[in-house]
Design a protein around this motif. Structure first.
Motif, PDB file in Angstrom:
ATOM      1  N   SER A 139      -6.056  -1.037   3.222  1.00  0.00           N
ATOM      2  CA  SER A 139      -4.970  -1.422   4.078  1.00  0.00           C
ATOM      3  C   SER A 139      -5.346  -0.736   5.607  1.00  0.00           C
ATOM      4  O   SER A 139      -5.177  -1.212   6.462  1.00  0.00           O
ATOM      5  CB  SER A 139      -3.617  -0.993   3.803  1.00  0.00           C
TER       6      SER A 139
ATOM      7  N   PRO B  89     -10.892  -4.533  -7.118  1.00  0.00           N
ATOM      8  CA  PRO B  89      -9.864  -3.338  -7.252  1.00  0.00           C
ATOM      9  C   PRO B  89     -10.190  -1.983  -7.135  1.00  0.00           C
ATOM     10  O   PRO B  89      -9.595  -0.901  -7.087  1.00  0.00           O
ATOM     11  CB  PRO B  89      -9.613  -3.628  -8.913  1.00  0.00           C
TER      12      PRO B  89
ATOM     13  N   TRP C 239       0.684  -1.255  -0.098  1.00  0.00           N
ATOM     14  CA  TRP C 239       0.100   0.153  -0.033  1.00  0.00           C
ATOM     15  C   TRP C 239       0.944   1.218  -0.023  1.00  0.00           C
ATOM     16  O   TRP C 239       0.280   2.358  -0.113  1.00  0.00           O
ATOM     17  CB  TRP C 239      -1.132   0.008   1.235  1.00  0.00           C
TER      18      TRP C 239
ATOM     19  N   LEU D 155      -8.067  -6.883  -2.962  1.00  0.00           N
ATOM     20  CA  LEU D 155      -7.653  -5.917  -4.035  1.00  0.00           C
ATOM     21  C   LEU D 155      -7.659  -6.464  -5.439  1.00  0.00           C
ATOM     22  O   LEU D 155      -8.047  -5.786  -6.471  1.00  0.00           O
ATOM     23  CB  LEU D 155      -6.307  -4.981  -3.950  1.00  0.00           C
ATOM     24  N   GLU D 156      -7.226  -7.863  -5.444  1.00  0.00           N
ATOM     25  CA  GLU D 156      -7.365  -8.359  -6.583  1.00  0.00           C
ATOM     26  C   GLU D 156      -8.775  -8.781  -7.147  1.00  0.00           C
ATOM     27  O   GLU D 156      -9.212  -8.713  -8.228  1.00  0.00           O
ATOM     28  CB  GLU D 156      -6.536  -9.557  -6.687  1.00  0.00           C
TER      29      GLU D 156
ATOM     30  N   TYR E  43      -5.058  -8.683   2.116  1.00  0.00           N
ATOM     31  CA  TYR E  43      -5.095  -7.319   1.434  1.00  0.00           C
ATOM     32  C   TYR E  43      -4.797  -7.747  -0.148  1.00  0.00           C
ATOM     33  O   TYR E  43      -5.398  -7.188  -0.804  1.00  0.00           O
ATOM     34  CB  TYR E  43      -3.641  -6.450   1.899  1.00  0.00           C
ATOM     35  N   ARG E  44      -3.895  -8.454  -0.320  1.00  0.00           N
ATOM     36  CA  ARG E  44      -3.650  -8.998  -1.954  1.00  0.00           C
ATOM     37  C   ARG E  44      -4.843  -9.439  -2.585  1.00  0.00           C
ATOM     38  O   ARG E  44      -5.322  -9.107  -3.644  1.00  0.00           O
ATOM     39  CB  ARG E  44      -2.526  -9.791  -1.973  1.00  0.00           C
TER      40      ARG E  44
ATOM     41  N   ALA F 230      -0.125   2.763  -5.838  1.00  0.00           N
ATOM     42  CA  ALA F 230      -1.136   2.143  -5.054  1.00  0.00           C
ATOM     43  C   ALA F 230      -2.672   2.684  -5.142  1.00  0.00           C
ATOM     44  O   ALA F 230      -3.457   1.928  -5.532  1.00  0.00           O
ATOM     45  CB  ALA F 230      -0.538   1.723  -3.516  1.00  0.00           C
TER      46      ALA F 230
ATOM     47  N   TRP G 160      -7.845   3.720  -2.710  1.00  0.00           N
ATOM     48  CA  TRP G 160      -8.606   2.777  -2.430  1.00  0.00           C
ATOM     49  C   TRP G 160      -7.576   1.928  -1.935  1.00  0.00           C
ATOM     50  O   TRP G 160      -7.790   1.173  -0.738  1.00  0.00           O
ATOM     51  CB  TRP G 160      -9.274   2.145  -3.718  1.00  0.00           C
ATOM     52  N   ALA G 161      -6.591   1.378  -2.324  1.00  0.00           N
ATOM     53  CA  ALA G 161      -5.542   0.526  -1.744  1.00  0.00           C
ATOM     54  C   ALA G 161      -5.274   0.994  -0.183  1.00  0.00           C
ATOM     55  O   ALA G 161      -5.114   0.179   0.656  1.00  0.00           O
ATOM     56  CB  ALA G 161      -4.454   0.297  -2.424  1.00  0.00           C
TER      57      ALA G 161
END
Length: 298
Positions: free
Chosen positions: A43, A67, A30, A63-64, A59-60, A35, A38-39
């Motif tokens: 986080s 997004p 982040w 967001l994947e 987290y990963r 990033a 939103w990221a």
DNA sequence: CATTCGTGGAT
DNA sequence: TATCCAAGAAT
């Protein structure tokens, strides 16, 4: 011209802490240049009371899968609760989902850069609003989390631990310690927080590696031990929170509605179990269906 | 201002 | 083993 840089002591901390951060900051997703707000926001929600190492995998995948805010907003709230996995405090997942919907409705799907607008979002309090505004948009805000409160308590106030709960005095102190110009203030916010996370830790501070040990009021006073009221530890075994956790774990793992019998098997004490289940339903984390069946909310 | 709200790693 | 505690928010 009013000097916003605060006391000479506070401003003397800026350079060494910023240099230390440049050399020692953790590489975190982040914090990557691209990033986006939103990221950062995702986080910050996940990091509310949950350690970095446990947040990273969730987290990963989050967001994947989602997004942008609009992606999460379109999902069922129960899916957010399921994806939250075991980060703890699952109401945060519900609030992040509600915040995404509010962003779509009120801000055209873009995370707002205005502090007041951020503060109005579900699950965003004083800290998180300042953090997003500072980390994602480079604004000048006092970003006061538990790390910063501890760093300032030691370096400026000279005590081993900050007050048990955040106070207005903490906010004032952090504001007075803020560098005057915006970009430096934003760097100071992450840097002072990182110092608290890596060096000026709660249990065993690594003062030998601290860039401001020679200026630290607490060290100069001989590192006196904490002398305030006892900080009451959180017990967990046998609490309603544990019962709620057990019930929700069953529902997270299920792909179809779950029978009451299934839930009953997850916690022995019937009175406490019912209270926990009622609480989960009241919080919107669980949806009761006909024939005593339950599921995550849709 | 005090409580409630999960979970698990570190010491 | 028991305790501490981790980028808080809502009530």
């Amino acid at each position: 011209m009013l000097d916003h840089s605060g006391s000479p002591l506070a401003s003397s901390l800026h350079e060494p802490v910023l240099r230390w951060y440049d050399a020692n900051a953790r590489v975190l997703p982040w914090r990557e240049p691209g990033a986006g707000a939103w990221a950062v926001m995702v986080s910050e929600f996940m990091l509310q009371q949950t350690p970095v190492n446990r947040v990273l995998p969730a987290y990963r995948s989050w967001l994947e899968r989602w997004p942008k805010p609009v992606d999460l907003a379109a999902a069922a709230p129960g899916e957010a609760v399921r994806a939250w996995d075991r980060l703890g405090y699952p109401r945060r997942a519900l609030r992040l989902h509600a915040a995404a919907q509010a962003i779509v409705e009120r801000h055209g799907g873009e995370v707002p850069d205005d502090h007041a607008a951020l503060l109005a979002l579900p699950g965003v309090g004083t800290y998180t609003a300042a953090a997003i505004a500072s980390f994602a948009f480079g604004q000048r805000h006092a970003v006061v989390d538990t790390n910063v409160r501890r760093v300032l308590a030691r370096a400026l106030t000279g005590v081993a631990q900050p007050s048990i709960s955040p106070t207005a005095a903490d906010q004032r102190l952090a504001t007075s310690a803020l560098p005057a110009d915006e970009p430096t203030a934003a760097r100071w916010a992450v840097a002072s927080m990182e110092l608290g996370a890596l060096i000026c830790t709660a249990r065993t501070p690594r003062c030998a590696d601290c860039p401001i040990r020679s200026r630290c009021a607490w060290v100069r006073a001989g590192s006196p031990p904490y002398d305030g009221p006892p900080r009451r530890g959180q017990t967990y075994e046998g609490t309603d929170r544990q019962a709620r956790g057990r019930l929700l774990a069953v529902l997270r793992a299920a792909s179809a509605p779950v029978s009451k019998d299934m839930l009953d098997a997850s916690w022995p004490d019937a009175v406490q179990r019912e209270r926990a289940l009622d609480g989960l339903v009241a919080d919107g984390l669980v949806e009761p269906l006909a024939r005593k069946r339950y599921r995550l909310p849709e």
